[in-house]
Write a protein that holds these residues in place. Structure first.
Motif, PDB file in Angstrom:
ATOM      1  N   ARG A 165       0.826  -1.224   0.000  1.00 22.90           N
ATOM      2  CA  ARG A 165       0.000   0.000   0.000  1.00 22.90           C
ATOM      3  C   ARG A 165       0.854   1.265   0.000  1.00 22.90           C
ATOM      4  O   ARG A 165       0.365   2.338  -0.365  1.00 22.90           O
ATOM      5  CB  ARG A 165      -0.950  -0.025   1.203  1.00 22.90           C
ATOM      6  CG  ARG A 165      -2.096  -1.023   1.039  1.00 22.90           C
ATOM      7  CD  ARG A 165      -3.107  -0.889   2.153  1.00 22.90           C
ATOM      8  NE  ARG A 165      -2.655  -1.489   3.380  1.00 22.90           N
ATOM      9  CZ  ARG A 165      -2.831  -2.768   3.715  1.00 22.90           C
ATOM     10  NH1 ARG A 165      -3.453  -3.588   2.874  1.00 22.90           N
ATOM     11  NH2 ARG A 165      -2.398  -3.245   4.858  1.00 22.90           N
ATOM     12  N   LEU A 166       2.118   1.168   0.414  1.00 20.33           N
ATOM     13  CA  LEU A 166       3.011   2.329   0.360  1.00 20.33           C
ATOM     14  C   LEU A 166       3.520   2.596  -1.051  1.00 20.33           C
ATOM     15  O   LEU A 166       4.101   3.659  -1.310  1.00 20.33           O
ATOM     16  CB  LEU A 166       4.209   2.126   1.293  1.00 20.33           C
ATOM     17  CG  LEU A 166       3.924   2.020   2.784  1.00 20.33           C
ATOM     18  CD1 LEU A 166       5.236   1.865   3.552  1.00 20.33           C
ATOM     19  CD2 LEU A 166       3.151   3.228   3.301  1.00 20.33           C
ATOM     20  N   ARG A 167       3.332   1.622  -1.944  1.00 22.55           N
ATOM     21  CA  ARG A 167       3.750   1.741  -3.352  1.00 22.55           C
ATOM     22  C   ARG A 167       5.257   2.014  -3.500  1.00 22.55           C
ATOM     23  O   ARG A 167       5.676   2.824  -4.320  1.00 22.55           O
ATOM     24  CB  ARG A 167       2.950   2.836  -4.066  1.00 22.55           C
ATOM     25  CG  ARG A 167       1.460   2.571  -4.110  1.00 22.55           C
ATOM     26  CD  ARG A 167       0.735   3.627  -4.943  1.00 22.55           C
ATOM     27  NE  ARG A 167      -0.681   3.330  -5.066  1.00 22.55           N
ATOM     28  CZ  ARG A 167      -1.611   3.766  -4.235  1.00 22.55           C
ATOM     29  NH1 ARG A 167      -1.257   4.514  -3.205  1.00 22.55           N
ATOM     30  NH2 ARG A 167      -2.886   3.473  -4.418  1.00 22.55           N
ATOM     31  N   VAL A 168       6.053   1.339  -2.684  1.00 21.72           N
ATOM     32  CA  VAL A 168       7.510   1.500  -2.766  1.00 21.72           C
ATOM     33  C   VAL A 168       7.999   0.998  -4.118  1.00 21.72           C
ATOM     34  O   VAL A 168       7.628  -0.091  -4.568  1.00 21.72           O
ATOM     35  CB  VAL A 168       8.201   0.721  -1.628  1.00 21.72           C
ATOM     36  CG1 VAL A 168       9.713   0.738  -1.797  1.00 21.72           C
ATOM     37  CG2 VAL A 168       7.811   1.311  -0.282  1.00 21.72           C
ATOM     38  N   ARG A 169       8.851   1.795  -4.765  1.00 22.79           N
ATOM     39  CA  ARG A 169       9.341   1.442  -6.102  1.00 22.79           C
ATOM     40  C   ARG A 169      10.797   0.989  -6.114  1.00 22.79           C
ATOM     41  O   ARG A 169      11.224   0.326  -7.055  1.00 22.79           O
ATOM     42  CB  ARG A 169       9.182   2.646  -7.039  1.00 22.79           C
ATOM     43  CG  ARG A 169       7.735   3.042  -7.295  1.00 22.79           C
ATOM     44  CD  ARG A 169       7.681   4.223  -8.227  1.00 22.79           C
ATOM     45  NE  ARG A 169       6.307   4.609  -8.535  1.00 22.79           N
ATOM     46  CZ  ARG A 169       5.983   5.642  -9.315  1.00 22.79           C
ATOM     47  NH1 ARG A 169       6.948   6.377  -9.865  1.00 22.79           N
ATOM     48  NH2 ARG A 169       4.719   5.930  -9.552  1.00 22.79           N
ATOM     49  N   ALA A 243      26.891   8.155  -4.317  1.00 26.70           N
ATOM     50  CA  ALA A 243      26.612   8.858  -5.572  1.00 26.70           C
ATOM     51  C   ALA A 243      25.524   8.126  -6.359  1.00 26.70           C
ATOM     52  O   ALA A 243      24.614   8.747  -6.920  1.00 26.70           O
ATOM     53  CB  ALA A 243      27.882   8.980  -6.403  1.00 26.70           C
ATOM     54  N   ALA A 244      25.613   6.788  -6.389  1.00 26.91           N
ATOM     55  CA  ALA A 244      24.602   5.997  -7.085  1.00 26.91           C
ATOM     56  C   ALA A 244      23.238   6.150  -6.419  1.00 26.91           C
ATOM     57  O   ALA A 244      22.203   6.206  -7.098  1.00 26.91           O
ATOM     58  CB  ALA A 244      25.023   4.527  -7.117  1.00 26.91           C
ATOM     59  N   MET A 245      23.229   6.221  -5.094  1.00 26.51           N
ATOM     60  CA  MET A 245      21.971   6.420  -4.377  1.00 26.51           C
ATOM     61  C   MET A 245      21.329   7.749  -4.775  1.00 26.51           C
ATOM     62  O   MET A 245      20.123   7.813  -5.084  1.00 26.51           O
ATOM     63  CB  MET A 245      22.207   6.389  -2.866  1.00 26.51           C
ATOM     64  CG  MET A 245      20.967   6.695  -2.045  1.00 26.51           C
ATOM     65  SD  MET A 245      21.318   7.028  -0.294  1.00 26.51           S
ATOM     66  CE  MET A 245      22.151   8.638  -0.392  1.00 26.51           C
ATOM     67  N   PHE A 246      22.117   8.826  -4.782  1.00 24.77           N
ATOM     68  CA  PHE A 246      21.561  10.130  -5.142  1.00 24.77           C
ATOM     69  C   PHE A 246      21.061  10.139  -6.588  1.00 24.77           C
ATOM     70  O   PHE A 246      20.038  10.766  -6.898  1.00 24.77           O
ATOM     71  CB  PHE A 246      22.609  11.224  -4.938  1.00 24.77           C
ATOM     72  CG  PHE A 246      22.612  11.803  -3.554  1.00 24.77           C
ATOM     73  CD1 PHE A 246      21.629  12.700  -3.147  1.00 24.77           C
ATOM     74  CD2 PHE A 246      23.596  11.450  -2.636  1.00 24.77           C
ATOM     75  CE1 PHE A 246      21.625  13.233  -1.864  1.00 24.77           C
ATOM     76  CE2 PHE A 246      23.599  11.971  -1.354  1.00 24.77           C
ATOM     77  CZ  PHE A 246      22.613  12.868  -0.968  1.00 24.77           C
ATOM     78  N   GLU A 247      21.768   9.439  -7.461  1.00 26.54           N
ATOM     79  CA  GLU A 247      21.324   9.377  -8.854  1.00 26.54           C
ATOM     80  C   GLU A 247      19.955   8.730  -8.958  1.00 26.54           C
ATOM     81  O   GLU A 247      19.087   9.182  -9.711  1.00 26.54           O
ATOM     82  CB  GLU A 247      22.345   8.604  -9.688  1.00 26.54           C
ATOM     83  CG  GLU A 247      22.013   8.567 -11.171  1.00 26.54           C
ATOM     84  CD  GLU A 247      23.081   7.876 -11.993  1.00 26.54           C
ATOM     85  OE1 GLU A 247      22.902   7.783 -13.229  1.00 26.54           O
ATOM     86  OE2 GLU A 247      24.090   7.426 -11.413  1.00 26.54           O
ATOM     87  N   ARG A 248      19.745   7.668  -8.175  1.00 29.24           N
ATOM     88  CA  ARG A 248      18.440   6.997  -8.195  1.00 29.24           C
ATOM     89  C   ARG A 248      17.363   7.867  -7.562  1.00 29.24           C
ATOM     90  O   ARG A 248      16.225   7.907  -8.036  1.00 29.24           O
ATOM     91  CB  ARG A 248      18.523   5.640  -7.481  1.00 29.24           C
ATOM     92  CG  ARG A 248      19.485   4.638  -8.084  1.00 29.24           C
ATOM     93  CD  ARG A 248      19.195   4.374  -9.562  1.00 29.24           C
ATOM     94  NE  ARG A 248      17.841   3.879  -9.781  1.00 29.24           N
ATOM     95  CZ  ARG A 248      17.509   2.591  -9.823  1.00 29.24           C
ATOM     96  NH1 ARG A 248      18.449   1.657  -9.653  1.00 29.24           N
ATOM     97  NH2 ARG A 248      16.271   2.228 -10.058  1.00 29.24           N
ATOM     98  N   THR A 252      12.221  10.544 -10.184  1.00 30.30           N
ATOM     99  CA  THR A 252      10.951  10.437  -9.465  1.00 30.30           C
ATOM    100  C   THR A 252      10.286   9.079  -9.665  1.00 30.30           C
ATOM    101  O   THR A 252       9.443   8.677  -8.856  1.00 30.30           O
ATOM    102  CB  THR A 252       9.985  11.550  -9.899  1.00 30.30           C
ATOM    103  OG1 THR A 252       9.816  11.502 -11.324  1.00 30.30           O
ATOM    104  CG2 THR A 252      10.524  12.918  -9.502  1.00 30.30           C
ATOM    105  N   ASN A 253      10.675   8.360 -10.718  1.00 32.98           N
ATOM    106  CA  ASN A 253      10.126   7.018 -10.930  1.00 32.98           C
ATOM    107  C   ASN A 253      10.649   6.020  -9.898  1.00 32.98           C
ATOM    108  O   ASN A 253      10.152   4.895  -9.836  1.00 32.98           O
ATOM    109  CB  ASN A 253      10.461   6.525 -12.335  1.00 32.98           C
ATOM    110  CG  ASN A 253       9.740   7.302 -13.413  1.00 32.98           C
ATOM    111  OD1 ASN A 253       8.573   7.661 -13.253  1.00 32.98           O
ATOM    112  ND2 ASN A 253      10.418   7.585 -14.517  1.00 32.98           N
ATOM    113  N   SER A 254      11.668   6.419  -9.123  1.00 32.90           N
ATOM    114  CA  SER A 254      12.222   5.545  -8.081  1.00 32.90           C
ATOM    115  C   SER A 254      11.570   5.781  -6.719  1.00 32.90           C
ATOM    116  O   SER A 254      11.927   5.114  -5.743  1.00 32.90           O
ATOM    117  CB  SER A 254      13.732   5.763  -7.959  1.00 32.90           C
ATOM    118  OG  SER A 254      14.395   5.381  -9.141  1.00 32.90           O
ATOM    119  N   LEU A 255      10.648   6.716  -6.643  1.00 32.74           N
ATOM    120  CA  LEU A 255      10.049   7.084  -5.362  1.00 32.74           C
ATOM    121  C   LEU A 255       8.647   6.503  -5.239  1.00 32.74           C
ATOM    122  O   LEU A 255       7.911   6.432  -6.223  1.00 32.74           O
ATOM    123  CB  LEU A 255       9.985   8.612  -5.244  1.00 32.74           C
ATOM    124  CG  LEU A 255      11.335   9.337  -5.381  1.00 32.74           C
ATOM    125  CD1 LEU A 255      11.132  10.841  -5.343  1.00 32.74           C
ATOM    126  CD2 LEU A 255      12.305   8.900  -4.288  1.00 32.74           C
TER     127      LEU A 255
END
Length: 370
Positions: A165-169, A243-248, A252-255
Motif C-alpha cells: 500500500r506504500l507503493r515502494v518502487r 553517488a549511485a543512491m543520489f542518482e536513483r 521520481t520514478n524511483s520514489l
C-alpha cells in the motif's frame, strides 16, 4: 563444554529471552512522554497520540486524516482539542493503512502534516519515514517518499501487504553479499520494488566476522575504534555507492524508496544524513534523526547485551557491545570531520565527489520539500 553446563546456559538464555521480550512490549504511558519540539505522532495499539509544542497554537487544534499526504480531506476532523491543549488521541483509523494527519491551529497559524515516524511493522523495529523535518529555509521534508530501515528479511505477510500500500518502487540495499545470502529480503509480490545492491562492506564490521569476534572475546575500546574507522571509510572508500543512491533518488520514478542495511544504523544512518543535509535540514536535526535508532532498537539491544555473555562463555561482557549496538554522535561526527578535512564542506563533497550539482540539489528539493 560439559552437557550439564551447556544445558544450564541454554536454559538461562531462554529465560533472558522471555524476560527481555516482555520488556520490549512495554510502551510508555501517555503521562510519561516528554514535551516535544515539533509535532509528533506515536502509536499505542490502535490509538495514535498526537503532540505538539505549546507554541504551535494558542487556540484549539483540528486534526484531519488521509492516506495521501498531498490530499488530506478536510470535510470532517478526526479529533479536535480545546484551547491551549498540546496533545490529542486519535482513534478509529484502520491500523493496516498508513495515515497522515494535518494539524490545523484554530489561532490561524500554518497547518502541519505529521505521521508516525516509525512504521508499525512486525518484522523490523527500525523502519522509519524521514519526512516532516524542517529545513533551514522554512520548508518541510515530504512524508512518504524516503524510508530508512534495518534488514527486511523478517517481514511478516501483513508487513508485505502494508508495504504494497506504500507503493515502494525502489530498495537501496547497502549490505554485503554474505549479509544478503544470510538474510534475504522479503518483498511484496504485487508491484514488487526494484532492488539496487549498493554494497558497502567495511573491514571488521561484517556481521558474520563480528559474531565470531564476540564469541571469542572483544572489548569496548576495540569496538569503538572499529566503528570510528568504519564511519571515516564511508567517505574515503564508499562514496561511489552514495553517488549511485543520489542518482536513483533524483529519478521520481524511483520514489518512494527504502534505504537499508542490517541494523539500519550505520550505513543507513550515513545515507539518511547525506540526504537530509542535501535537502537543507539543519545538522542538529540530522543528528536527532540518526540518534533515534537508540530509542527504536532499545529492546533489541538490551536483549543482545544480556544474552552475549552466555553466547561467548563470558569472554565478552554485555557492556562491551555498547559501542557496536549504539548510534553514537561521535561516529557520525567522524564522517562529517572526514568530509571537512578532505573536501572543505558538505556542499563541496556533494558536488565534487557525489556529483550532486547545485542544480540537481534544487531539483531534489522541489521533489522532496513542501
Amino acid at each position: 563444554m560439559q552437557p550439564k553446563f551447556r544445558n544450564a546456559a541454554l536454559a538461562l538464555a531462554a529465560v533472558l529471552a522471555v524476560t527481555v521480550s516482555a520488556c520490549v512490549g512495554n510502551r510508555p504511558r501517555f503521562e510519561e512522554l516528554a514535551p516535544v519540539s515539533r509535532p509528533e505522532v506515536e502509536r499505542f495499539g490502535e490509538l495514535l497520540r498526537v503532540r505538539w509544542p505549546a507554541s504551535f497554537s494558542l487556540g484549539s487544534v483540528s486534526v484531519f486524516a488521509g492516506t495521501d499526504p498531498n490530499r488530506i480531506p478536510r470535510e470532517k476532523p478526526v479529533a479536535r482539542t480545546l484551547a491551549l491543549a498540546t496533545a490529542v488521541t486519535v482513534k478509529g483509523l484502520d491500523p493496516s493503512n498508513r495515515y497522515y494527519l494535518e494539524l490545523v491551529p484554530g489561532s490561524g497559524g500554518s497547518s502541519r502534516i505529521v505521521a508516525e515516524r516509525r512504521l508499525p511493522l512486525q518484522g523490523t523495529d527500525n523502519f522509519r519515514d524521514i519526512g516532516g523535518y524542517a529545513t533551514q529555509d522554512g520548508r518541510f521534508v515530504r512524508w512518504g517518499l524516503l524510508y530508512r530501515s534495518n534488514n527486511l528479511a523478517d517481514l511478516s505477510n501483513d508487513d508485505l501487504r502494508y508495504l504494497t500500500r506504500l507503493r515502494v518502487r525502489l530498495v537501496c540495499d547497502f549490505r554485503s553479499e554474505p549479509e544478503r545470502r544470510r538474510d534475504p529480503n522479503r518483498s511484496p509480490v504485487e508491484n514488487a520494488p526494484e532492488t539496487a545492491e549498493l554494497t558497502i562492506q567495511v573491514e571488521g564490521v561484517d556481521p558474520g566476522a563480528m559474531q565470531e569476534r564476540i564469541r571469542t572475546g572483544v572489548h569496548a575500546d576495540e569496538l569503538e575504534t572499529i566503528m570510528l574507522n568504519a564511519y571515516r571509510s564511508f567517505v574515503t572508500e564508499h562514496s561511489d555507492q552514495w553517488a549511485a543512491m543520489f542518482e536513483r533518488l533524483s529519478d521520481t520514478n524511483s520514489l518512494p524508496t527504502i534505504v537499508h542495511c542490517t541494523a539500519g544504523k550505520d550505513r543507513t544512518g550515513f545515507a539518511s544524513a547525506m540526504v537530509l543535509l542535501a535537502l537543507g535540514v539543519p545538522e542538529k536535526t540530522v543528528f536527532e534523526d540518526y540518534m533515534a535508532t537508540n530509542r527504536y532498537r532499545e529492546g533489541y539491544n538490551r536483549w543482545i547485551s544480556r544474552l552475549v555473555p552466555i553466547y561467548s562463555l563470558f569472554r565478552t561482557r554485555g557492556s562491551d557491545l555498547e559501542p557496536l549496538l549504539a548510534a553514537r554522535r561521535p561516529y557520525l561526527q567522524a564522517s562529517f570531520d572526514t568530509i571537512h578535512e578532505q573536501y572543505g564542506s558538505v556542499d563541496a563533497y556533494l558536488e565534487e565527489r557525489l556529483g550532486v550539482t547545485p542544480e540537481e540539489r534544487e531539483q531534489l528539493r522541489q521533489v522532496f520539500l513542501r
